[in-house]
Enzyme design. Structure first.
Site, PDB file in Angstrom:
ATOM      1  N   CYS A   1       1.841 -41.290 -14.383  1.00 42.50           N
ATOM      2  CA  CYS A   1       0.314 -41.520 -15.011  1.00 42.50           C
ATOM      3  C   CYS A   1      -0.446 -41.416 -13.598  1.00 42.50           C
ATOM      4  O   CYS A   1      -1.562 -41.865 -13.727  1.00 42.50           O
ATOM      5  CB  CYS A   1       0.357 -42.590 -15.454  1.00 42.50           C
ATOM      6  SG  CYS A   1       0.486 -43.986 -14.594  1.00 42.50           S
TER       7      CYS A   1
ATOM      8  N   SER B   1       6.620 -45.496 -16.490  1.00 39.38           N
ATOM      9  CA  SER B   1       5.603 -44.570 -16.219  1.00 39.38           C
ATOM     10  C   SER B   1       5.539 -44.768 -14.577  1.00 39.38           C
ATOM     11  O   SER B   1       5.156 -45.891 -14.058  1.00 39.38           O
ATOM     12  CB  SER B   1       4.361 -44.979 -16.889  1.00 39.38           C
ATOM     13  OG  SER B   1       3.422 -44.234 -16.482  1.00 39.38           O
TER      14      SER B   1
ATOM     15  N   LYS C   1       0.671  -1.336  -0.008  1.00 38.73           N
ATOM     16  CA  LYS C   1       0.098   0.045   0.127  1.00 38.73           C
ATOM     17  C   LYS C   1       0.826   1.176   0.054  1.00 38.73           C
ATOM     18  O   LYS C   1       0.607   2.241  -0.816  1.00 38.73           O
ATOM     19  CB  LYS C   1      -1.021   0.283   1.252  1.00 38.73           C
ATOM     20  CG  LYS C   1      -1.994   0.797   0.975  1.00 38.73           C
ATOM     21  CD  LYS C   1      -2.980   0.803   2.530  1.00 38.73           C
ATOM     22  CE  LYS C   1      -3.563  -0.595   2.471  1.00 38.73           C
ATOM     23  NZ  LYS C   1      -4.127  -0.919   3.769  1.00 38.73           N
TER      24      LYS C   1
ATOM     25  N   GLY D   1      -6.484 -10.529   8.355  1.00 37.46           N
ATOM     26  CA  GLY D   1      -5.727 -10.847   9.550  1.00 37.46           C
ATOM     27  C   GLY D   1      -4.924  -9.588   9.942  1.00 37.46           C
ATOM     28  O   GLY D   1      -4.527  -9.470  11.312  1.00 37.46           O
TER      29      GLY D   1
ATOM     30  N   HIS E   1     -12.634 -44.189  -4.381  1.00 34.10           N
ATOM     31  CA  HIS E   1     -13.507 -44.592  -5.686  1.00 34.10           C
ATOM     32  C   HIS E   1     -14.065 -43.394  -6.399  1.00 34.10           C
ATOM     33  O   HIS E   1     -13.751 -43.066  -7.666  1.00 34.10           O
ATOM     34  CB  HIS E   1     -13.991 -46.036  -5.670  1.00 34.10           C
ATOM     35  CG  HIS E   1     -14.534 -46.311  -6.751  1.00 34.10           C
ATOM     36  ND1 HIS E   1     -15.922 -46.088  -7.311  1.00 34.10           N
ATOM     37  CD2 HIS E   1     -14.084 -47.039  -7.974  1.00 34.10           C
ATOM     38  CE1 HIS E   1     -16.212 -46.440  -8.424  1.00 34.10           C
ATOM     39  NE2 HIS E   1     -15.380 -47.144  -8.706  1.00 34.10           N
TER      40      HIS E   1
ATOM     41  N   ARG F   1      -3.052   2.953   8.494  1.00 37.38           N
ATOM     42  CA  ARG F   1      -3.363   1.822   7.871  1.00 37.38           C
ATOM     43  C   ARG F   1      -2.149   0.899   7.581  1.00 37.38           C
ATOM     44  O   ARG F   1      -1.005   1.425   7.645  1.00 37.38           O
ATOM     45  CB  ARG F   1      -3.479   2.381   6.199  1.00 37.38           C
ATOM     46  CG  ARG F   1      -4.349   3.776   6.115  1.00 37.38           C
ATOM     47  CD  ARG F   1      -4.582   4.116   4.665  1.00 37.38           C
ATOM     48  NE  ARG F   1      -5.246   3.483   3.797  1.00 37.38           N
ATOM     49  CZ  ARG F   1      -5.487   3.723   2.716  1.00 37.38           C
ATOM     50  NH1 ARG F   1      -4.719   4.780   1.934  1.00 37.38           N
ATOM     51  NH2 ARG F   1      -5.931   2.852   1.681  1.00 37.38           N
TER      52      ARG F   1
ATOM     53  N   TYR G   1       7.157 -36.765 -19.985  1.00 39.59           N
ATOM     54  CA  TYR G   1       5.723 -36.221 -20.222  1.00 39.59           C
ATOM     55  C   TYR G   1       4.959 -36.340 -18.872  1.00 39.59           C
ATOM     56  O   TYR G   1       5.589 -37.238 -18.085  1.00 39.59           O
ATOM     57  CB  TYR G   1       5.047 -37.047 -21.297  1.00 39.59           C
ATOM     58  CG  TYR G   1       4.877 -38.434 -20.940  1.00 39.59           C
ATOM     59  CD1 TYR G   1       3.794 -38.836 -20.244  1.00 39.59           C
ATOM     60  CD2 TYR G   1       5.682 -39.451 -21.296  1.00 39.59           C
ATOM     61  CE1 TYR G   1       3.327 -40.247 -19.866  1.00 39.59           C
ATOM     62  CE2 TYR G   1       5.565 -40.819 -20.976  1.00 39.59           C
ATOM     63  CZ  TYR G   1       4.375 -41.177 -20.358  1.00 39.59           C
ATOM     64  OH  TYR G   1       4.234 -42.648 -20.290  1.00 39.59           O
TER      65      TYR G   1
ATOM     66  N   ARG H   1      -3.979  -1.295  -6.355  1.00 33.23           N
ATOM     67  CA  ARG H   1      -3.198  -2.560  -6.271  1.00 33.23           C
ATOM     68  C   ARG H   1      -3.700  -3.461  -7.416  1.00 33.23           C
ATOM     69  O   ARG H   1      -4.690  -3.330  -8.026  1.00 33.23           O
ATOM     70  CB  ARG H   1      -3.333  -3.683  -4.861  1.00 33.23           C
ATOM     71  CG  ARG H   1      -4.805  -3.738  -4.589  1.00 33.23           C
ATOM     72  CD  ARG H   1      -5.157  -4.406  -3.339  1.00 33.23           C
ATOM     73  NE  ARG H   1      -6.651  -3.949  -3.088  1.00 33.23           N
ATOM     74  CZ  ARG H   1      -7.282  -4.150  -1.935  1.00 33.23           C
ATOM     75  NH1 ARG H   1      -6.416  -4.408  -0.871  1.00 33.23           N
ATOM     76  NH2 ARG H   1      -8.446  -3.735  -1.660  1.00 33.23           N
TER      77      ARG H   1
ATOM     78  N   MET I   1      -4.282  -5.664  10.852  1.00 27.75           N
ATOM     79  CA  MET I   1      -5.067  -4.562  11.470  1.00 27.75           C
ATOM     80  C   MET I   1      -5.857  -3.829  10.327  1.00 27.75           C
ATOM     81  O   MET I   1      -5.343  -3.552   9.373  1.00 27.75           O
ATOM     82  CB  MET I   1      -4.215  -3.493  12.056  1.00 27.75           C
ATOM     83  CG  MET I   1      -5.031  -2.725  13.224  1.00 27.75           C
ATOM     84  SD  MET I   1      -4.382  -1.059  13.643  1.00 27.75           S
ATOM     85  CE  MET I   1      -4.512  -0.075  12.361  1.00 27.75           C
TER      86      MET I   1
HETATM   87  P1  ADP Z   1      -7.551  -2.165   3.237  1.00 29.40           P
HETATM   88  O1  ADP Z   1      -6.252  -2.791   3.139  1.00 29.40           O
HETATM   89  O2  ADP Z   1      -8.394  -2.883   3.993  1.00 29.40           O
HETATM   90  O3  ADP Z   1      -7.988  -1.903   1.746  1.00 29.40           O
HETATM   91  P2  ADP Z   1      -7.253   0.592   3.665  1.00 29.40           P
HETATM   92  O4  ADP Z   1      -6.030   1.109   4.400  1.00 29.40           O
HETATM   93  O5  ADP Z   1      -7.262   0.759   2.176  1.00 29.40           O
HETATM   94  O6  ADP Z   1      -7.708  -0.908   4.130  1.00 29.40           O
HETATM   95  O7  ADP Z   1      -8.394   1.449   4.140  1.00 29.40           O
HETATM   96  C1  ADP Z   1      -9.897   1.274   4.112  1.00 29.40           C
HETATM   97  C2  ADP Z   1     -10.600   2.466   3.499  1.00 29.40           C
HETATM   98  O8  ADP Z   1     -10.409   3.468   4.416  1.00 29.40           O
HETATM   99  C3  ADP Z   1     -10.115   2.990   2.291  1.00 29.40           C
HETATM  100  O9  ADP Z   1     -10.884   2.321   1.203  1.00 29.40           O
HETATM  101  C4  ADP Z   1     -10.664   4.313   2.304  1.00 29.40           C
HETATM  102  O10 ADP Z   1     -11.953   4.353   1.697  1.00 29.40           O
HETATM  103  C5  ADP Z   1     -10.486   4.791   3.745  1.00 29.40           C
HETATM  104  N1  ADP Z   1      -9.441   5.624   4.100  1.00 29.40           N
HETATM  105  C6  ADP Z   1      -7.987   5.128   4.097  1.00 29.40           C
HETATM  106  N2  ADP Z   1      -7.376   6.145   4.305  1.00 29.40           N
HETATM  107  C7  ADP Z   1      -7.964   7.363   4.270  1.00 29.40           C
HETATM  108  C8  ADP Z   1      -7.812   8.592   4.298  1.00 29.40           C
HETATM  109  N3  ADP Z   1      -6.514   9.320   4.342  1.00 29.40           N
HETATM  110  N4  ADP Z   1      -8.821   9.286   3.709  1.00 29.40           N
HETATM  111  C9  ADP Z   1      -9.955   9.126   3.605  1.00 29.40           C
HETATM  112  N5  ADP Z   1     -10.208   7.754   3.667  1.00 29.40           N
HETATM  113  C10 ADP Z   1      -9.313   7.000   3.915  1.00 29.40           C
HETATM  114 MG    MG Z   2      -7.917  -0.400   0.794  1.00 31.10          MG
END
Ligand code: ADP
Ligand code: MG
Ligand code: MG
Length: 893
Positions: free
Chosen positions: A848, A781, A8, A90, A466, A81, A868, A348, A92
């Site tokens: 096989c 084989s 990210k 899993g 089977h 984030r 093969y 992504r 945060m």
């Molecule tokens: P994930 O990895 O689950 O995609 P994100 O870090 O992308 O999590 O955050 C999820 C959502 O939070 C984003 O899709 C966005 O809508 C919102 N978000 C994250 N950062 C910001 C920001 N700086 N301003 C506004 N919305 C945000």
């Molecule tokens: Mg996201």
């Protein structure tokens, strides 16, 4: 970059700074994965200077935005984030609106004159912070079995209900002010701590929570499965907030640069007016389509973004264009519109299904965005299954709850009416009913009923039972080992764990790719591969790249034809005994049984003579379809008593036709019973005891071939001896082959009938003595099913009772019957190959077993230099693609 900044963070930096992109990304900074590694190596502490650096970075954001973190008048709010190298469930969850408290909110209200928005943001912060930082990251177990978020959600729901609101957007400012108070009280009560008012505490709490979540249980489990190293660590992104919840001129959304459902080169996405964060994916309101192309049944009457905010839409289109040119792959974008201004918050590589993967790869190849090798690597072998088989519509699946779960033994989707016996399956099918055969287990006697069913569901058995083997061979949908159902033959019904009762004739649907059962009729989406141009051109690239040849396991002209249409380059396993099962097998099976219960060689020879024309015809028909492609024909493999009827009526019929009493017949049949038939009197052992059985089969092969040659057609069978453990067995059978060869040559006036002679290597001793085996065998084989069974000492049919424990307790990392155990059985194979080729450099070698269709096993076979692999018809394209991937991976090293 990704290693340091996480996916990210790296993409955010690139989108903001790269000169081809320069997108409007809210300012922010990334704390690298190095800090995470340090954090864990140093008892959860931070490297010196981090606090200073964070302070500086915040100041930088403050400069760029003209706001101040924690300021009462003009506060800066940020999001926190997580971001590992690979996106990881899993980890945060994101916390938004960090920096809000009872003081700073006044500043927000003053500036925006929008108290509703301010309190909406505040209640979101408290909820997210309590959930991800104070509860999850702190490792607290939810009280009353309910997480803090759930409790808050329910509270919100109650208020909405009491006030008669439908959507979150109906909540008034006063409602939200009250909710903020309530939420704080809930935090204090349930978590025993108050919500931190100090913005700095919020910031550091959030950062710490991201690092802690790297070692949370779910993240650790996920890493084990995906083989992601623990040392990678995660990065933390802190970013200035932009707000999609500021009113009707604000919105948040997600979009894909191409349609991830079918791969079409069309912009595809959804958005929500006046919303924040995950509202779009959380399904709180029905999201609207960004353009008319993205409309669906639920959203077709909502205004598109293109209509509502045409300029923003054009900007997004431009972002789409630039992103694809930059990353050269389909991207998934998150965006937010704040008061008419567009911000890009993430991009992504977009997830896609199989059909889309193939189309996008080939389209991009044709658009000159990527080269052939990249196009090949963009499609995962398993993804091709979706193109080959009908599937349950994913849309219907997403809204239906399964009634039971078992093992995914045969991929694809199917629906039909439930029957509980093979006889019923045949009867119902003949009346034109589509049926699903449900049984505890299946046996060879069920084959006809299985064939006539849409799908098979068994309550017992494992992936190599089977039912599983037969279904996979046919490309038929099949679920085995479905312990969630209990079958009652008396009442012709089944009961699921949750108490659902399904009676004969009721309709169910199966997803054999996932192993789940649904009640009722689910829509299927059919795939017609011959019309899929992208698939065809992908396979052309694959065929130019791979080195391994791909054959198929097929025993009938029908299967052979199908396999060739999927691109098979010959048959790697043609089992003679197959002609005694299924359609049209009545007469030959009867003759076989007659032979089996014969008492003298003379009796047996008479029966074999009668059987001969059937065997020859069967082989010839397949040779015709192959039109010169190679075919490995295996002499009869199973223990004879497997063919003795179990059913009383059939026994009586047989005794009548043989002219012996039922008790006599029983006696003869019983004398064939073995304690351990899998390692009993079978395979080559039959041909050694009863040479005439081998003779008949070999004669059938030679005569069928001789006829082909005489008719001016091509044929070159490979005669394969099964279940060998010493070269002496081969030498013994070789003499028979030579004798029959000469006789048939004479009969047809030929000097030689093309053929080769070889063996299946499926007993460890055969592999260990491969050097000697190759004295006589011209090809090997590897029968990897039995080699695995005997190498591990695991019974294929009973592994279901302990394999799950072996997997859970990490004794084994994979089912060795599904993917070759490279460190054990694989060594045995390598050893056998080396010894064999030392003796005979041109020894032809293949496998096989079921493994021939498993991508990892196919790659292994490439690496160790096999000629093969052979797999069931439906897996031929998968094996081909895996073989091409093997070449790419090798070259990348
Ligand atoms: P994930 O990895 O689950 O995609 P994100 O870090 O992308 O999590 O955050 C999820 C959502 O939070 C984003 O899709 C966005 O809508 C919102 N978000 C994250 N950062 C910001 C920001 N700086 N301003 C506004 N919305 C945000
Ligand atoms: Mg996201
Ligand atoms: Mg075998």
């Amino acid at each position: 970059m990704k290693n340091l900044l996480g996916g990210k963070g790296a993409n955010l930096a690139e989108m903001a700074g790269h000169e081809d992109l320069k997108f409007p990304v809210p300012p922010g900074f990334t704390i690298t994965t190095v800090v995470c590694t340090y954090f864990y190596e140093n008892e959860n502490s931070y490297p010196k200077g981090l606090t200073e650096d964070i302070k500086k970075a915040i100041t930088q954001i403050e400069k760029l935005t003209g706001k101040k973190f924690g300021d009462r008048k003009n506060p800066l709010l940020v999001s926190i984030r997580s971001g590992a190298r690979k996106s990881m469930p899993g980890m945060m969850d994101t916390v938004l609106n960090v920096g809000l408290n009872d003081q700073t909110i006044e500043g927000i209200i003053n500036q925006t004159k929008n108290p509703r928005f301010a309190y909406d943001s505040y209640r979101r912060l408290i909820m997210m912070y309590a959930d991800v930082v104070m509860e999850k990251a702190a490792g607290l177990e939810p009280t009353e079995g309910k997480g803090i978020r759930k409790i808050m959600d329910e509270h919100l729901g109650e208020i909405k209900k009491a006030k008669g609101y439908k959507a979150d957007t109906d909540l008034t400012t006063d409602d939200l002010i009250a909710i903020v108070k309530d939420f704080k009280k809930i935090v204090q009560e349930k978590l025993g701590k108050s919500f931190p008012e100090d913005p700095k505490d919020q910031l550091y709490g959030g950062i710490g929570a991201v690092f802690s979540s790297w070692n949370g249980k779910r993240a650790v489990d996920y890493r084990r499965i995906e083989k992601i190293p623990d040392e990678w660590g995660t990065a933390v992104n802190v970013q200035a907030m932009v707000f999609g919840n500021m009113g009707e001129d604000s919105a948040t959304g997600v979009a894909f640069t191409r349609n991830p459902g079918n791969g079409e080169n069309k912009f595809y996405g959804e958005y929500l007016i006046n919303a924040q964060g995950e509202d779009v994916v959380a399904g709180i309101r029905t999201p609207a389509p960004i353009n008319s192309y993205s409309k669906n049944d639920q959203s077709k009457n909502l205004p598109t973004l293109a209509e509502l905010m045409p300029e923003i839409y054009l900007q997004l289109e431009e972002v789409r264009e630039k992103l694809e040119h930059h990353y050269k792959d389909m991207q998934d974008i998150e965006f937010t519109i704040e008061k008419g201004k567009l911000y890009i918050l993430q991009c992504r590589t977009g997830k896609r299904n199989g059909t889309a993967a193939v189309k996008i790869a080939m389209d991009m190849f044709k658009e000159n965005l990527i080269d052939a090798r990249t196009a090949i690597s963009r499609v995962q072998p398993q993804q091709l299954i979706e193109l080959l088989l009908p599937m349950i519509s994913p849309k219907a699946e997403s809204t239906t709850k399964p009634i039971a779960k078992g093992l995914p033994a045969g991929p694809g989707g199917a629906r039909g009416r439930v029957v509980f016996s093979s006889e019923d399956a045949v009867k119902w099918a003949e009346k034109g009913e589509k049926v699903i055969l449900v049984r505890e287990e299946t046996s060879p006697e069920d084959v006809d009923g299985m064939h006539k069913s849409q799908a098979i569901l068994t309550s017992k058995g494992g992936m190599t039972s089977h039912a599983a083997l037969v279904a996979r061979g046919w490309g038929k949908c099949c679920i085995v080992g479905c312990g969630d159902i209990e079958i009652s033959h008396e009442t012709k019904s089944l009961t699921t764990k949750d108490g659902t009762v399904i009676r004969e004739g009721d309709t169910i649907s199966l997803n054999g790719t996932k192993g789940v059962v649904y009640l009722g009729d689910m829509p299927l989406s059919e795939a017609i591969i011959s019309e899929n141009e992208s698939y065809k051109s992908l396979m052309e690239l694959v065929d130019m790249t791979r080195k391994l040849r791909i054959r198929t396991n097929a025993d009938t002209p029908h299967d052979t034809r199908k396999a060739i249409s999927f691109g098979a380059e010959g048959i790697g396993l043609f089992r003679i005994e197959h002609m005694f099962y299924g359609e049209g097998s009545d007469r030959p099976l009867f003759l076989l049984r007659k032979m089996i219960v014969s008492r003298t060689e003379q009796e047996r020879r008479t029966a074999l003579d009668e059987l001969f024309p059937y065997v020859k015809k069967d082989i010839k028909e397949t040779l015709e379809v192959l039109n010169g492609l190679p075919i490995t024909i295996r002499l009869m493999d199973p223990p004879l008593h497997e063919f003795i009827p179990k059913n009383e009526d059939r026994l009586i019929q047989l005794s009548r036709e043989l002219g012996i009493s039922l008790s006599d017949l029983r006696k003869r049949a019983d004398s064939l019973k073995e304690n351990n038939p899998m390692i009993g009197h079978r395979g080559v052992r039959l041909g050694i005891t009863y040479e005439e059985i081998s003779e008949m089969q070999i004669r059938a092969i030679f005569e069928a071939t001789a006829e082909m040659i005489t008719e001016g057609k091509d044929a070159s069978p490979e005669i394969m001896i099964p279940v060998t453990c010493t070269v002496n067995e081969l030498n013994h059978q070789k003499i028979i082959v030579e004798k029959i060869h000469n006789e048939v040559c004479k009969k047809f006036g030929l000097t030689r009938i093309p053929h080769s002679f070889g063996t299946m290597i499926e007993i460890p001793r055969a592999a260990l003595t491969a050097g000697k085996m190759a004295d006589t065998a011209e090809f090997f084989s590897f029968g990897t099913n039995d080699l695995t069974q005997m190498g591990f000492g695991f019974s294929r049919d009973d592994i279901g009772s302990f394999l799950p424990d072996y997997m859970d307790k990490k004794i084994l990392s994979a089912d060795p019957f599904q993917t070759i155990d490279q460190e054990g059985i694989g060594e045995l194979i390598k050893f056998g190959m080396e010894r064999g080729r030392e003796k005979r450099p041109d020894l032809k070698i293949g496998i096989c077993g079921e493994h021939g269709g498993d991508p990892e096993s196919v790659k292994f076979c490439h690496r160790i230099g096999m000629d093969y692999v052979s797999c069931s018809p439906f897996r031929v394209p998968i094996a081909k693609l895996a073989a091409a991937h093997a070449v790419l991976e090798e070259d990348a090293k």
